[in-house]
Scaffold this active site. Structure first.
Site, short mmCIF file in Angstrom:
data_model
loop_
_atom_site.label_atom_id
_atom_site.label_comp_id
_atom_site.label_asym_id
_atom_site.label_seq_id
_atom_site.Cartn_x
_atom_site.Cartn_y
_atom_site.Cartn_z
N HIS A 64 0.81 -1.22 0.00
CA HIS A 64 0.00 0.00 0.00
C HIS A 64 0.84 1.27 0.00
CE1 HIS A 64 0.46 -0.30 4.52
NE2 HIS A 64 0.55 1.00 4.38
N ASP A 94 -0.15 -7.70 1.19
CA ASP A 94 0.33 -6.33 1.37
C ASP A 94 1.85 -6.27 1.50
OD1 ASP A 94 0.21 -3.58 1.54
OD2 ASP A 94 -0.28 -3.52 3.67
N GLY A 170 3.78 5.76 8.84
CA GLY A 170 5.19 5.80 8.48
C GLY A 170 5.95 4.59 9.00
N ASN A 171 5.39 3.92 10.03
CA ASN A 171 6.01 2.69 10.53
C ASN A 171 5.77 1.51 9.59
OD1 ASN A 171 5.69 3.84 13.73
ND2 ASN A 171 7.43 2.51 13.29
N SER A 172 4.68 1.57 8.83
CA SER A 172 4.32 0.46 7.95
C SER A 172 5.49 0.09 7.03
CB SER A 172 3.11 0.82 7.10
OG SER A 172 1.96 0.93 7.87
N GLY A 225 -14.70 -20.19 -1.96
CA GLY A 225 -15.96 -19.53 -2.32
C GLY A 225 -17.03 -19.75 -1.28
#
Length: 318
Positions: A64, A94, A170-172, A225
């Site tokens: 992200h 991610d 900002g840590n991500s 599903g």
């Protein structure tokens, strides 16, 4: 006795300090720029963290942070600034892999083998990142829980590490490591709202597994599903026996699955939680088939074979 305790505490403090000095050299600040077509003089940007990865010349971070980026700028701990290229990413887990000039790459921290030494609640861990652009910020805490399943209005996540380590925007993408200085995961986000110290990290073994698939262009997450929910036998919480009940299903499974069927096993593995079910399905290759052992009221146990489907980011099915 008091003197020995003080010496031990001092040694532990020095140990963490030494680990930070080693780890921070592998952490970078990432700025992802996207052109603003309405105003060519301005840029939209996002910021985050990343760290040196196992492939020479590579950095790992969150998807992200760099999604739809036109330019990626990296700042190292020493203050060196250089550009990076996006090699590939996995929006569902991610994670994203970046390529940097080889002369700026450093050997990464040792990865902890989470299969041989599992993470346990109460373990001390530390994170390094760049919250609000404040480089090499360090925070420390404990593991609150493992194998967390996260259900938000936008997406599902499973197999996460939950910690009380203080994290901010900002840590991500930054590393999280244990008391031996071994990488255990990547900081990925926190619960928003009136909550404190509920943060999540992606386990390092999942990052390694899916990064290899990214590099082979085979990062396809499978799904069956089925919509499922955790319940208790006879809906009695005092039984302490959790089950996984099917509440809805995709069109392709309706001929074989019914509402309120209970999933007992997936490919032979006993199931008692959503996180475990999602982990097992996610570990399979697409395209492939999967075998379920279900219990249907009035019928008993039934074996069902289903084809796996590719998962999209907004899919909420198992």
């Amino acid at each position: 006795m008091l003197q020995m305790i003080l010496i031990l505490a001092l040694n532990l403090e020095n140990k963490w300090t030494e680990l930070v000095q080693k780890a921070e050299k592998t952490v970078v600040h990432i700025v992802s720029l996207k052109k603003n077509n309405d105003n060519l003089w301005t840029n939209n940007h996002s910021e985050g963290s990343g760290f040196m990865f196992q492939m020479e010349g590579s950095i790992i971070t969150n998807h992200h942070i760099v999604a739809n980026s036109d330019q990626i700028i990296i700042s190292s701990e020493e203050g060196t600034v250089f550009s990076a290229e996006l090699i590939g990413s996995d929006p569902i887990l991610d994670i994203a892999i970046l390529k940097i000039p080889i002369q700026f790459w450093k050997k990464p921290l040792e990865f902890r083998n989470l299969e041989n030494k599992k993470l346990l609640p109460g373990e001390e861990v530390m994170a390094i990142g760049n919250p609000f652009g404040l480089s090499s910020s360090v925070s420390k805490g404990i593991i609150s829980a493992v194998d967390r399943f996260l259900d938000t209005k936008n997406y599902l996540k499973w197999g996460l590490i939950q910690t009380d380590v203080a994290t901010n925007p900002g840590n991500s993408g930054g590393p999280m490591f244990d008391s031996e200085g071994r990488l255990i995961g990547m900081t990925s986000g926190k619960l928003a709202g009136e909550v404190e110290n509920i943060n999540f990290a992606i386990p390092i073994d999942k990052i390694i597994y899916w990064s290899e698939k990214i590099l082979k262009n085979k990062a396809i997450h499978p799904m069956i599903g089925l919509e499922v929910k955790e319940d208790y036998i006879n809906q009695d919480a005092s039984s302490m026996k959790k089950i996984l009940k099917i509440t809805n299903m995709s069109q392709s499974t309706k001929n074989l699955i019914s509402k309120n069927d209970i999933i007992l096993k997936i490919n032979g593995y006993a199931i008692d939680s959503k996180s475990k079910a999602f982990e097992i399905v996610d570990s399979l290759d697409y395209p492939d088939t999967i075998e379920l052992l279900i219990f249907r009221y009035g019928v008993g146990e039934i074996k069902v074979s289903l084809n796996l489907k590719p998962r999209e980011l907004d899919d909420r099915y198992l």
